[in-house]
Scaffold this motif. Structure first.
Motif, PDB file in Angstrom:
ATOM      1  N   GLU A 226       0.829  -1.206   0.000  1.00 25.25           N
ATOM      2  CA  GLU A 226       0.000   0.000   0.000  1.00 25.25           C
ATOM      3  C   GLU A 226       0.867   1.261   0.000  1.00 25.25           C
ATOM      4  O   GLU A 226       0.544   2.252  -0.656  1.00 25.25           O
ATOM      5  CB  GLU A 226      -0.925  -0.003   1.217  1.00 25.25           C
ATOM      6  CG  GLU A 226      -2.093  -0.971   1.109  1.00 25.25           C
ATOM      7  CD  GLU A 226      -2.927  -1.007   2.371  1.00 25.25           C
ATOM      8  OE1 GLU A 226      -4.157  -1.165   2.261  1.00 25.25           O
ATOM      9  OE2 GLU A 226      -2.353  -0.872   3.483  1.00 25.25           O
ATOM     10  N   LYS A 227       1.974   1.225   0.760  1.00 24.39           N
ATOM     11  CA  LYS A 227       2.873   2.384   0.794  1.00 24.39           C
ATOM     12  C   LYS A 227       3.410   2.693  -0.608  1.00 24.39           C
ATOM     13  O   LYS A 227       3.473   3.850  -1.020  1.00 24.39           O
ATOM     14  CB  LYS A 227       4.026   2.142   1.759  1.00 24.39           C
ATOM     15  CG  LYS A 227       3.639   2.252   3.227  1.00 24.39           C
ATOM     16  CD  LYS A 227       4.846   2.037   4.115  1.00 24.39           C
ATOM     17  CE  LYS A 227       4.461   2.157   5.584  1.00 24.39           C
ATOM     18  NZ  LYS A 227       5.622   1.923   6.477  1.00 24.39           N
ATOM     19  N   LYS A 228       3.803   1.633  -1.326  1.00 26.65           N
ATOM     20  CA  LYS A 228       4.310   1.828  -2.685  1.00 26.65           C
ATOM     21  C   LYS A 228       3.236   2.412  -3.593  1.00 26.65           C
ATOM     22  O   LYS A 228       3.481   3.334  -4.372  1.00 26.65           O
ATOM     23  CB  LYS A 228       4.803   0.487  -3.251  1.00 26.65           C
ATOM     24  CG  LYS A 228       6.080  -0.037  -2.608  1.00 26.65           C
ATOM     25  CD  LYS A 228       6.489  -1.357  -3.233  1.00 26.65           C
ATOM     26  CE  LYS A 228       7.759  -1.912  -2.571  1.00 26.65           C
ATOM     27  NZ  LYS A 228       8.133  -3.235  -3.154  1.00 26.65           N
ATOM     28  N   ALA A 229       2.023   1.852  -3.472  1.00 19.69           N
ATOM     29  CA  ALA A 229       0.922   2.308  -4.327  1.00 19.69           C
ATOM     30  C   ALA A 229       0.553   3.757  -4.012  1.00 19.69           C
ATOM     31  O   ALA A 229       0.382   4.581  -4.927  1.00 19.69           O
ATOM     32  CB  ALA A 229      -0.291   1.398  -4.139  1.00 19.69           C
ATOM     33  N   TYR A 230       0.432   4.079  -2.710  1.00 18.99           N
ATOM     34  CA  TYR A 230       0.069   5.441  -2.325  1.00 18.99           C
ATOM     35  C   TYR A 230       1.154   6.445  -2.715  1.00 18.99           C
ATOM     36  O   TYR A 230       0.867   7.565  -3.140  1.00 18.99           O
ATOM     37  CB  TYR A 230      -0.205   5.517  -0.819  1.00 18.99           C
ATOM     38  CG  TYR A 230      -1.605   5.096  -0.441  1.00 18.99           C
ATOM     39  CD1 TYR A 230      -2.706   5.888  -0.765  1.00 18.99           C
ATOM     40  CD2 TYR A 230      -1.835   3.912   0.250  1.00 18.99           C
ATOM     41  CE1 TYR A 230      -3.992   5.499  -0.428  1.00 18.99           C
ATOM     42  CE2 TYR A 230      -3.114   3.514   0.601  1.00 18.99           C
ATOM     43  CZ  TYR A 230      -4.193   4.319   0.258  1.00 18.99           C
ATOM     44  OH  TYR A 230      -5.473   3.939   0.587  1.00 18.99           O
ATOM     45  N   ILE A 235       2.733  10.925  -6.095  1.00 18.63           N
ATOM     46  CA  ILE A 235       3.651  11.587  -7.037  1.00 18.63           C
ATOM     47  C   ILE A 235       2.918  11.963  -8.328  1.00 18.63           C
ATOM     48  O   ILE A 235       3.051  13.084  -8.834  1.00 18.63           O
ATOM     49  CB  ILE A 235       4.863  10.685  -7.346  1.00 18.63           C
ATOM     50  CG1 ILE A 235       5.723  10.505  -6.084  1.00 18.63           C
ATOM     51  CG2 ILE A 235       5.696  11.280  -8.477  1.00 18.63           C
ATOM     52  CD1 ILE A 235       6.817   9.474  -6.234  1.00 18.63           C
ATOM     53  N   ILE A 236       2.120  11.023  -8.831  1.00 24.04           N
ATOM     54  CA  ILE A 236       1.386  11.267 -10.081  1.00 24.04           C
ATOM     55  C   ILE A 236       0.398  12.417  -9.903  1.00 24.04           C
ATOM     56  O   ILE A 236       0.343  13.358 -10.708  1.00 24.04           O
ATOM     57  CB  ILE A 236       0.652   9.988 -10.544  1.00 24.04           C
ATOM     58  CG1 ILE A 236       1.665   8.923 -10.958  1.00 24.04           C
ATOM     59  CG2 ILE A 236      -0.309  10.307 -11.696  1.00 24.04           C
ATOM     60  CD1 ILE A 236       1.046   7.568 -11.253  1.00 24.04           C
TER      61      ILE A 236
END
Length: 497
Positions: A226-230, A235-236
């Motif tokens: 989840e940390k990676k996805a968030y 950033i996007i």
């Protein structure tokens, strides 16, 4: 939170030491006291700082623009609480959220203390909005964490904590207002920064001993995935927003007026989405859907009330500065002092109302009827303030008694609606959305101030009577309507008293 961790919290926090309450209440009481001192001290002079001429130490903004900025600022402060709650719940825990929020608030006040700098003014607004969003909802959560679920002192503890909020709000305008208005705005903002610094020192020095593990645990931490996805989406979205802002500013699409309009729309859309999601969720039972329907008119009533109450820091502040005779004997009082009226009356009258509701027993008005009383008083507070101007004329200075009376009447409404609204929110909230429904309650204030950012533009000395009369009349009509349909709302509330 696991039962084992909960037990550790109760064991590590001293159970007595601050008026018979856990010592942690001392830490949180004075942290919030100084945070409110800094916030309300800053707010007491911010409007004047914006529209006073540069030669008087201000920024020289147009008065209508300054009024809109104050309203949008207040709206964003309440909206940011949603982000602050999410960060605490999923990333850092409530203790760290309180600390980091305090640092951002202090930095915001320091930015305001830099003379005559418009960019720093807007930087300070961003810092204070984010800081308050981190601190305000989470410090209240930590208050709950220092008590076990069975501890009967919990309600009393929140009452003491609430007193700290209002004491800080009461004292600040006298000190910051006096210095800011009569010596230097930036010195006043510096005092607000010092106030937040003292609150941070109290928190840091006493939290380990007094709070123990309360608020340290992250209740629902993000997984590594989840940390990676968030992070990726943050950033996007951040990059997209930066590009969008740059393009819209350069093309003239994004202006202050369009931003105000956008926030006003957002203030309405977000609560609407909340209601739709809660009502349609499979986790919401049939009885809870009925509760959600009952909550909608209460929410609308709350928006109407806060729209009037929050104008005490905008329109009535301007009224104090430009329409009120501030000379008492040989002394000229600061217009910022009137910002102390609201917390003073709350401190004095809250125990009276608490006693009254208990004393009435079975004759106690229902929740919708108390809400209708709240809006009725709010409407009357605006009708009262137009009386002296109507008879004296738009160029005459009026007695400060009228302004104080208006603040008193709206506080009567606040004590009918605000604590009752908090209680009703906990009772009517679907179990799966209990925390989010509390966020929804605070969004009623955000929506009100977002709407205010549009309507305050219509206030001028020439339109004063029409302005106060129209808003006051609309509130009174809504109060009567709510009173009439109260039995219907009570049916939707089913088993909730």
């Amino acid at each position: 939170m696991s039962s084992n961790n909960s037990q550790k919290i109760w064991e590590t926090v001293p159970q007595k030491g601050f008026f018979g309450h856990p010592k942690g209440l001392f830490t949180l009481f004075f942290t919030e006291f100084w945070e409110r001192f800094s916030y309300y001290g800053m707010r007491a002079i911010l409007l004047f700082y914006m529209y006073y001429e540069v030669t008087r130490g201000g920024l020289g903004f147009d008065k209508a623009t300054a009024l809109s900025i104050m309203s949008i600022y207040g709206s964003l402060v309440y909206m940011s609480g949603i982000i602050g709650g999410w960060i605490a719940d999923r990333l850092i825990g409530t203790q760290k959220a309180v600390f980091y929020g305090g640092i951002l608030i202090m930095l915001g006040h320091i930015a305001l203390a830099i003379p005559g700098n418009v960019p720093f003014f807007f930087v300070s607004m961003v810092l204070i909005v984010l800081g308050t969003g981190l601190l305000k909802p989470n410090v209240s959560s930590v208050v709950g964490d220092i008590y076990s679920p069975e501890d009967r002192r919990r309600d009393s503890g929140f009452s003491i904590f609430y007193m700290g909020i209002n004491l800080g709000a009461f004292i600040a305008p006298f000190i910051v207002g006096e210095v800011g208005m009569k010596v230097n705005f930036h010195l006043g903002f510096s005092i607000a920064a010092v106030g937040m610094f003292i609150g941070l020192v109290v928190f840091m020095v006493t939290r380990k001993k007094n709070l123990g593990q309360a608020g340290l645990e992250v209740p629902n931490p993000l997984t590594a995935e989840e940390k990676k996805a968030y992070t990726k989406w943050a950033i996007i979205i951040g990059a997209a927003l930066a590009i969008l802002i740059a393009v819209t500013i350069s093309t003239g699409i994004l202006t202050f007026d369009s931003f105000v309009a956008f926030i006003a729309i957002l203030g309405i859309i977000i609560p609407t989405v909340y209601f739709v999601v809660m009502y349609r969720s499979p986790k919401t039972t049939k009885a809870e859907r009925s509760h959600v329907l009952a909550y909608i008119p209460l929410f609308i009533a709350s928006v109407m009330f806060w729209s009037i109450q929050e104008q005490g820091a905008t329109i009535l502040a301007t009224y104090a500065d430009t329409r009120t005779d501030l000379t008492v004997g040989n002394y000229e009082i600061s217009p910022a002092w009137f910002q102390s009226a609201n917390p003073l009356f709350i401190i004095a009258l809250a125990p009276v109302f608490a006693w009254l509701w208990v004393k009435l027993g079975n004759k106690n008005p229902s929740i919708p009827k108390k809400f209708s009383l709240g809006i009725l008083f709010a409407g009357l507070s605006f009708l009262v303030i137009l009386i002296p101007g109507y008879f004296a004329g738009e160029d005459a200075l009026v007695s400060p008694i009228w302004l104080v009376l208006s603040y008193l009447i709206v506080v009567l409404g606040e004590l009918c609606l605000s604590p009752v609204g908090l209680s009703a929110t906990t009772k009517l909230a679907p179990k799966a959305f209990s925390a989010q429904t509390m966020s929804l309650w605070f969004l009623s204030n955000s929506a009100a101030q977002a709407i205010n950012a549009q309507i305050v533009k219509f206030y001028t000395p020439e339109t004063e009577n029409i302005y106060f009369g129209t808003i006051g009349a609309v509130a009174i009509i809504l109060a009567i309507l709510l009173f009439v349909i109260s039995p219907r709302i009570e049916k939707f509330m089913t088993d909730v008293n």
